[in-house]
Every structure is written in C-alpha cells, then in structure tokens.
Design an enzyme around this catalytic site. Sequence first.
Site, short mmCIF file in Angstrom:
data_model
loop_
_atom_site.label_atom_id
_atom_site.label_comp_id
_atom_site.label_asym_id
_atom_site.label_seq_id
_atom_site.Cartn_x
_atom_site.Cartn_y
_atom_site.Cartn_z
N MET A 99 0.83 -1.21 0.00
CA MET A 99 0.00 0.00 0.00
C MET A 99 0.86 1.25 0.00
O MET A 99 1.62 1.51 0.94
CB MET A 99 -0.93 -0.03 1.21
CG MET A 99 -1.99 -1.12 1.10
SD MET A 99 -2.96 -1.31 2.61
CE MET A 99 -1.80 -2.25 3.61
N GLU A 100 0.74 2.02 -1.08
CA GLU A 100 1.57 3.21 -1.25
C GLU A 100 1.34 4.21 -0.12
O GLU A 100 0.20 4.50 0.26
CB GLU A 100 1.26 3.89 -2.58
CG GLU A 100 2.15 5.08 -2.87
CD GLU A 100 1.66 5.92 -4.02
OE1 GLU A 100 2.42 6.80 -4.47
OE2 GLU A 100 0.51 5.74 -4.46
N GLY A 105 -4.59 -6.10 3.55
CA GLY A 105 -4.13 -4.73 3.45
C GLY A 105 -4.45 -3.94 4.70
O GLY A 105 -3.87 -4.17 5.77
N CYS A 130 -3.38 -0.27 -9.10
CA CYS A 130 -3.39 1.02 -8.40
C CYS A 130 -4.51 1.91 -8.95
O CYS A 130 -4.58 2.15 -10.16
CB CYS A 130 -2.05 1.73 -8.55
SG CYS A 130 -2.01 3.34 -7.71
N GLU A 148 -11.27 -6.06 1.82
CA GLU A 148 -12.30 -6.10 2.85
C GLU A 148 -12.19 -7.27 3.81
O GLU A 148 -13.20 -7.77 4.32
CB GLU A 148 -13.70 -6.06 2.23
CG GLU A 148 -14.07 -4.74 1.60
CD GLU A 148 -14.01 -3.56 2.58
OE1 GLU A 148 -14.64 -3.63 3.64
OE2 GLU A 148 -13.31 -2.58 2.27
N ASN A 170 -8.14 -10.55 -2.24
CA ASN A 170 -7.72 -9.34 -1.55
C ASN A 170 -8.90 -8.37 -1.50
O ASN A 170 -9.63 -8.24 -2.46
CB ASN A 170 -6.53 -8.71 -2.30
CG ASN A 170 -6.12 -7.36 -1.76
OD1 ASN A 170 -5.95 -6.41 -2.52
ND2 ASN A 170 -5.94 -7.23 -0.45
N LYS A 193 -0.64 -8.23 -9.63
CA LYS A 193 -1.78 -7.81 -8.83
C LYS A 193 -2.71 -7.00 -9.71
O LYS A 193 -2.26 -6.08 -10.40
CB LYS A 193 -1.34 -7.00 -7.62
CG LYS A 193 -2.46 -6.69 -6.62
CD LYS A 193 -1.88 -6.11 -5.32
CE LYS A 193 -2.96 -6.02 -4.23
NZ LYS A 193 -3.83 -4.87 -4.40
#
Length: 324
Positions: free
Chosen positions: A8-9, A223, A98, A201, A199, A139
């Site tokens: 995560m950026e 995440g 992204c 929630e 990936n 991803k």
Amino acid sequence: MQIALAPMEGLVDDIMRDVLTRVGGIDWCVTEFIRINDRLLPASVYQQWAPELASGARTPAGTPLRVQLLGSDPRCLADNAALAGELGAPVIDLNFGCPAKTVNRSRGGAILLKEPELLHAIVREVRRTVPAAIPVTAKMRLGFESPDGALECAQALAEGGAAQIVVHARTKAQGYRPPAHWEWVARVQERVKVPVFANGEIWTLDDWRRCRAVSGVEDIMLGRGLVARPDLAKQIAAAQAGQEVLPMTWEQLQPLLQEFWRQACDKLSVRSAPGRLKQWLALLSQAYPQALLLFGVLRRETDCARIDALLGMPAPADLDSAHR
C-alpha cells in the site's frame, strides 16, 4: 494457505513491514510500487524503496520481500525487473491495480486493465527477461469501470507467465468502498491455472471465513485490515490450523507502536514522522478504542519529544545528539 501483506503506497513502507511481520502469520510482503517510466532506474532507487535487499530481501523478522514495479512499457519494465533481480529481489511483482488518478493518468496501474493485450505483453517480456529462478507475479483489480473484462485480463496475465495473481475484488471506479466482490475471485480462479489470491475487505476472522467460502480460494492478501489489527494474519493462520490465539491487547501493541515511532524518527523528517504515526493510529482506532483516544491527544502535536512522552518512550540522554 499463504497470507501476504499488501503493498500500500504511502502506508506499508519498510518501517510498517518490519513491525507487522514481527507479529507473525505473514508469509511474504511486497514493496510499495516503484514507478517505471522510460529509463533504467539506478540501484539507489531500489535500495531506497526496498532496503531489505541488503539483508537477503527479508524483513528483520525473516519475512520474504517481493519488489513491485508499475508502468506500461514492456521493455523498460523488463530491464528494470532484471536489475531488481540482480540486486536480490527473489520475486518480481507487477502492479495492474493502483486506482490513483495521477498514476492512471500516466498510464499505470488499473488503467491498463482496459488493455489486456498490453498486460500480456508486459508480463511476457518481464518473464522472458528475468532469470527463470525468479518468479513473476501480478496484482490486478476486477477492471476499470466494470468487471466485465476481469476474466480476460486474468487470463492474459497467466498466459503471459504470471506465477500467481492477486485479485483486489473491486474495480478502479469502486475504489475502496465496500463490499469486495469475492465471487469474482472464484470466477478468475476457474479461468486460470495459477494460484489466485483474494484481496479486499478482510478486516476480521469472520471476514476471512466469508471470503474463503465465497471465493473458494485459500490464499489471501491482507491490506488495511492487517494494519488495523496487526495480529490478524496470526489469528487467521491459527484458525486455518484449527487453533485459536487470543487477540493482541492494547498493552501488547505498545512495543510495536514505540518501535514504529522510533524508526519513523530515525528514517523520516521531523515534519513527516508525526503524520505517519497518526496515520497508523487512525487505522488502529478501528480495532482499539485506546488508539482513537491517543489519536485525539496527538492530532495537533508536532513536537517529537512530547510524542515520546505520550508513547512512554525513554527520554534521550542528550537531546542535541538524538535524531530530533
């Protein structure tokens, strides 16, 4: 089952990777994306974004690290992937998920889901260039505006040579708004022969159980849910093994918070370090009421020494020689 920590950026940097992998349960993690435009980046860029390369591409806790690249030029991505491999990256991950507008405007991330042929070309070129011993993974999201092309995109990635595919179960347009459409993960796994990771929630053990039931896949990437509950991966791994571990208490979390703050002060500027701590506290507040209270106290605080005191950190003997 494999449990991965998401890239995560602006959130999961080497500091966050360090403290979260100390808790346990995470099988591997990924760098924030490294933006590739039209040139071969110097080694220093990779060492900046992935300082773990100097330690065998593992966090201090021993968790393997993958290097993630983002871009749209197959040849340039391949050349940079080869360099990352030479520098010690054990796996090259490619970002096609992204949702950031600035990234998409420059033809990176989720915007490429509109061009499955280009997805295939990128993965194929990277796979052709990188040594066979280094897996190439990808991803993706379900699509840009709709999931109608998700299966075609996943197939393009797999046929291009992706060894694994992580599916963030939302489109770019959906951003991070719930729900995550885990049923599409099941459809993707039916279409491709490589392992697919679910990936999106997964905030609690119950979320993981529902995700597994709906998606039909065992492998997951966590995440924000893992940042909010640092022991979530450990709890899930235990549950998968038929065991149970008690949730981490606020008191048990304190050493992690202190270590995070210590490293933030050492590695970041005096101006940005407090913001990073507040960012984590805001997410922790979803699981810990005490984090919300601490966030309220620290919200306008910028003095590092006062933050030290509020976190119960020992005062440095010589402030002039400290990292302040």
